[in-house]
Motif scaffolding. Structure first.
Motif, mmCIF file in Angstrom:
data_model
loop_
_atom_site.group_PDB
_atom_site.id
_atom_site.type_symbol
_atom_site.label_atom_id
_atom_site.label_comp_id
_atom_site.label_asym_id
_atom_site.label_seq_id
_atom_site.Cartn_x
_atom_site.Cartn_y
_atom_site.Cartn_z
ATOM 1 N N ILE A 181 1.113 -0.803 0.181
ATOM 2 C CA ILE A 181 -0.005 -0.062 -0.003
ATOM 3 C C ILE A 181 0.520 1.353 -0.191
ATOM 4 O O ILE A 181 0.451 2.240 -0.405
ATOM 5 N N ALA A 182 1.936 0.968 0.531
ATOM 6 C CA ALA A 182 2.730 2.357 0.707
ATOM 7 C C ALA A 182 3.092 2.812 -0.380
ATOM 8 O O ALA A 182 3.084 4.319 -0.765
ATOM 9 N N TYR A 183 3.488 1.894 -1.468
ATOM 10 C CA TYR A 183 3.804 2.366 -2.890
ATOM 11 C C TYR A 183 3.020 2.801 -3.699
ATOM 12 O O TYR A 183 2.712 3.825 -4.665
ATOM 13 N N LEU A 184 1.306 2.117 -3.371
ATOM 14 C CA LEU A 184 0.441 2.774 -4.128
ATOM 15 C C LEU A 184 0.142 4.414 -3.371
ATOM 16 O O LEU A 184 -0.433 5.454 -4.442
ATOM 17 N N LEU A 185 0.039 4.967 -2.270
ATOM 18 C CA LEU A 185 -0.046 5.469 -2.084
ATOM 19 C C LEU A 185 1.449 7.084 -2.301
ATOM 20 O O LEU A 185 1.007 8.325 -1.633
ATOM 21 N N GLY A 186 2.486 6.335 -2.279
ATOM 22 C CA GLY A 186 3.147 6.923 -2.402
ATOM 23 C C GLY A 186 4.171 6.995 -1.105
ATOM 24 O O GLY A 186 4.739 8.588 -0.824
ATOM 25 N N GLU A 187 3.310 6.890 0.121
ATOM 26 C CA GLU A 187 3.488 7.460 0.897
ATOM 27 C C GLU A 187 4.193 6.452 2.529
ATOM 28 O O GLU A 187 3.481 5.524 2.254
ATOM 29 N N ALA A 188 4.806 6.306 3.601
ATOM 30 C CA ALA A 188 4.798 5.681 4.584
ATOM 31 C C ALA A 188 5.316 6.369 5.780
ATOM 32 O O ALA A 188 5.582 7.137 5.678
ATOM 33 N N TRP A 189 5.230 5.500 7.269
ATOM 34 C CA TRP A 189 5.115 6.099 9.101
ATOM 35 C C TRP A 189 5.963 5.689 9.433
ATOM 36 O O TRP A 189 5.891 4.163 9.011
ATOM 37 N N PHE A 190 6.533 6.546 9.722
ATOM 38 C CA PHE A 190 7.709 5.361 10.548
ATOM 39 C C PHE A 190 7.732 6.814 11.984
ATOM 40 O O PHE A 190 8.645 8.303 11.296
ATOM 41 N N CYS A 191 8.207 6.333 12.911
ATOM 42 C CA CYS A 191 8.137 6.740 14.398
ATOM 43 C C CYS A 191 7.511 8.317 14.264
ATOM 44 O O CYS A 191 7.659 9.444 14.560
ATOM 45 N N GLY A 192 6.228 8.180 13.131
ATOM 46 C CA GLY A 192 5.085 8.922 13.672
ATOM 47 C C GLY A 192 5.295 10.146 12.799
ATOM 48 O O GLY A 192 5.315 11.425 12.777
ATOM 49 N N CYS B 99 14.658 7.155 6.134
ATOM 50 C CA CYS B 99 13.857 7.140 8.169
ATOM 51 C C CYS B 99 14.265 7.287 9.292
ATOM 52 O O CYS B 99 14.225 8.402 10.445
ATOM 53 N N ILE B 100 15.310 6.428 8.829
ATOM 54 C CA ILE B 100 16.401 6.146 10.521
ATOM 55 C C ILE B 100 17.101 7.676 10.838
ATOM 56 O O ILE B 100 16.961 7.604 11.576
ATOM 57 N N ALA B 101 18.013 7.737 9.978
ATOM 58 C CA ALA B 101 18.761 8.834 9.836
ATOM 59 C C ALA B 101 17.393 10.204 10.560
ATOM 60 O O ALA B 101 18.381 10.817 10.984
ATOM 61 N N ILE B 102 16.698 10.350 9.595
ATOM 62 C CA ILE B 102 16.108 11.188 10.293
ATOM 63 C C ILE B 102 14.930 11.384 11.118
ATOM 64 O O ILE B 102 15.186 12.391 12.439
ATOM 65 N N ALA B 103 14.569 9.874 11.929
ATOM 66 C CA ALA B 103 14.086 9.842 12.793
ATOM 67 C C ALA B 103 14.713 9.931 14.336
ATOM 68 O O ALA B 103 14.524 10.577 14.871
ATOM 69 N N CYS B 104 16.163 9.985 14.005
ATOM 70 C CA CYS B 104 18.312 9.721 14.780
ATOM 71 C C CYS B 104 17.538 11.257 15.218
ATOM 72 O O CYS B 104 17.646 11.791 16.575
ATOM 73 N N ARG C 38 5.969 11.672 8.585
ATOM 74 C CA ARG C 38 5.717 10.596 6.936
ATOM 75 C C ARG C 38 6.989 10.953 6.146
ATOM 76 O O ARG C 38 7.270 11.726 6.639
ATOM 77 N N PHE C 39 6.703 9.700 5.273
ATOM 78 C CA PHE C 39 8.137 9.671 4.563
ATOM 79 C C PHE C 39 7.770 9.390 2.693
ATOM 80 O O PHE C 39 6.878 8.541 2.656
ATOM 81 N N ARG C 40 8.096 9.905 1.853
ATOM 82 C CA ARG C 40 7.672 9.332 0.502
ATOM 83 C C ARG C 40 8.605 8.036 -0.167
ATOM 84 O O ARG C 40 10.243 7.985 0.833
ATOM 85 N N VAL C 41 7.822 7.584 -0.300
ATOM 86 C CA VAL C 41 8.338 6.040 -0.605
ATOM 87 C C VAL C 41 8.191 5.358 -1.780
ATOM 88 O O VAL C 41 7.168 5.838 -2.248
ATOM 89 N N ASP C 42 8.863 4.743 -2.778
ATOM 90 C CA ASP C 42 8.159 4.290 -4.051
ATOM 91 C C ASP C 42 8.934 3.238 -4.437
ATOM 92 O O ASP C 42 9.884 2.553 -2.890
ATOM 93 N N GLU C 43 9.203 2.501 -5.658
ATOM 94 C CA GLU C 43 9.640 0.788 -5.620
ATOM 95 C C GLU C 43 11.301 1.164 -5.686
ATOM 96 O O GLU C 43 12.116 0.231 -5.427
ATOM 97 N N ARG C 44 12.014 2.053 -5.579
ATOM 98 C CA ARG C 44 13.627 2.300 -4.934
ATOM 99 C C ARG C 44 14.234 1.856 -3.720
ATOM 100 O O ARG C 44 15.393 1.803 -3.591
ATOM 101 N N VAL C 45 12.805 2.330 -2.801
ATOM 102 C CA VAL C 45 13.619 1.091 -1.697
ATOM 103 C C VAL C 45 12.405 0.904 -0.752
ATOM 104 O O VAL C 45 11.067 0.957 -1.516
ATOM 105 N N ILE C 46 12.978 0.243 -0.045
ATOM 106 C CA ILE C 46 11.933 -0.241 0.864
ATOM 107 C C ILE C 46 11.181 -0.071 1.710
ATOM 108 O O ILE C 46 11.320 1.438 1.936
ATOM 109 N N VAL C 47 9.900 -0.572 2.177
ATOM 110 C CA VAL C 47 8.815 -0.010 2.501
ATOM 111 C C VAL C 47 9.595 0.101 4.186
ATOM 112 O O VAL C 47 9.883 -0.267 4.884
ATOM 113 N N PRO C 48 9.913 1.845 4.694
ATOM 114 C CA PRO C 48 9.802 1.768 6.379
ATOM 115 C C PRO C 48 8.887 0.903 7.046
ATOM 116 O O PRO C 48 7.553 0.437 7.070
#
Length: 315
Positions: free
Chosen positions: A93-104, A148-153, A106-116
């Motif tokens: 679903i994250a690819y279909l919406l173009g976004e995923a949530w991590f540590c509260g 997402c990990i670097a940004i959350a840190c 929002r991050f852009r995601v697509d098929e270039r990265v794994i889903v957080p």
């Protein structure tokens, strides 16, 4: 896998009117289609709610009254298209919406990265306690993907300098966009290259904390994964016969980039058994997670150095 059922007779958008209608219909479609859930959710109903809420740009904590609100025709058509795409393409679903949530966040995601979806989020939000004694001044995220990990840190430790390294150019471009979205261009420094190599050439100082979610899936296990995982970049998942090729390099090279008293935190997910077989005797700790997930190891620099020295002596 079950045969994908046909949609209801006619256009579902002519029949289904409210968000609740689409959650119910989507959950039924997902369950009947035998979809795989493993990108942050674990069942058809939660996936359906996540898709409907995300597509309608509604908040996570949604008052029930909104589920009974009538939708506009364009919203209905969009939901039908997304639900059918989830069934027919098997994309997360994250690819279909173009976004995923991590540590509260929002991050852009697509098929270039794994889903957080890493349990590392829980450690970050707890400040890595009790594994890190004091707030780190310098943090490194290796195999950074979406960033997402670097940004959350960086958000968790506002006084820290954060670096992120990603090998793939496409993933690095998406990481750059996420860093900019979160206004962290001055604090999260992105590098492109293979593990520690770009840090060597940049002359970056040692880190108090290294966090990594590297590829760790054995090749044969990757081949057998459901289609949802094959939508993600293989480079970020598969890592040789036992899945430990990249982890091996990380463990051997990390001491040169950890400051005295520094800590390495890494995820190996379901590959704990091959990790322990390959790195027998490594004095790592394995945190337990309240919100689910496992397979994260923590090791201090001095313990890692001692183990590596013993491993060389034995060899």
């Amino acid at each position: 896998m079950s045969e994908t059922p046909s949609p209801v007779d006619g256009d579902p958008a002519d029949v289904l009117c409210t968000p609740a209608d689409y959650v119910r219909w989507a959950a039924s479609r997902f369950e009947a289609a035998g979809l795989s859930y493993g990108h942050g959710l674990d069942n058809a109903l939660d996936e359906a709610f996540y898709l409907v809420r995300g597509a309608l740009h509604l908040p996570h904590e949604l008052p029930e009254v909104y589920l009974r609100a009538r939708l506009m025709p364009a919203e209905r058509r969009r939901l039908v298209g997304l639900i059918e795409a989830r069934v027919t393409t098997r994309k997360p679903i994250a690819y279909l919406l173009g976004e995923a949530w991590f540590c509260g966040m929002r991050f852009r995601v697509d098929e270039r990265v794994i889903v957080p979806r890493s349990p590392l989020a829980e450690l970050i939000m707890e400040g890595f306690e009790p594994w890190v004694a004091r707030p780190p001044r310098r943090i490194l995220d290796l195999c950074a993907g979406s960033g997402c990990i670097a940004i959350a840190c960086a958000k968790a430790f506002p006084d820290a300098e954060v670096h992120a390294v990603e090998l793939d150019d496409g993933a690095a471009e998406l990481m750059d966009a996420n860093i900019a979205d979160h206004g962290l261009g001055g604090r999260v420094h992105a590098h492109r290259g293979d593990l520690f190599e770009p840090l060597r050439t940049a002359g970056v100082e040692a880190f108090d904390l290294i966090v990594t979610n590297p590829p760790y899936v054995p090749d044969d296990e990757w081949a057998a994964l459901p289609a949802e995982y094959h939508a993600e970049p293989r480079l970020a998942l598969a890592a040789g016969t036992d899945g430990m090729e990249v982890v091996d390099r990380l463990l051997h090279e990390a001491p040169g980039f950890l400051a005295p008293g520094g800590t390495l935190v890494g995820e190996v997910g379901a590959s704990v058994a091959p990790f322990m077989a390959r790195f027998a005797g490594l004095p790592a700790h394995w945190p337990e997670f309240v919100h689910g997930g496992s397979g994260v190891f923590v090791i201090e620099r001095d313990d890692l150095v001692d183990w590596l020295q013993g491993d060389r002596d034995v060899g």
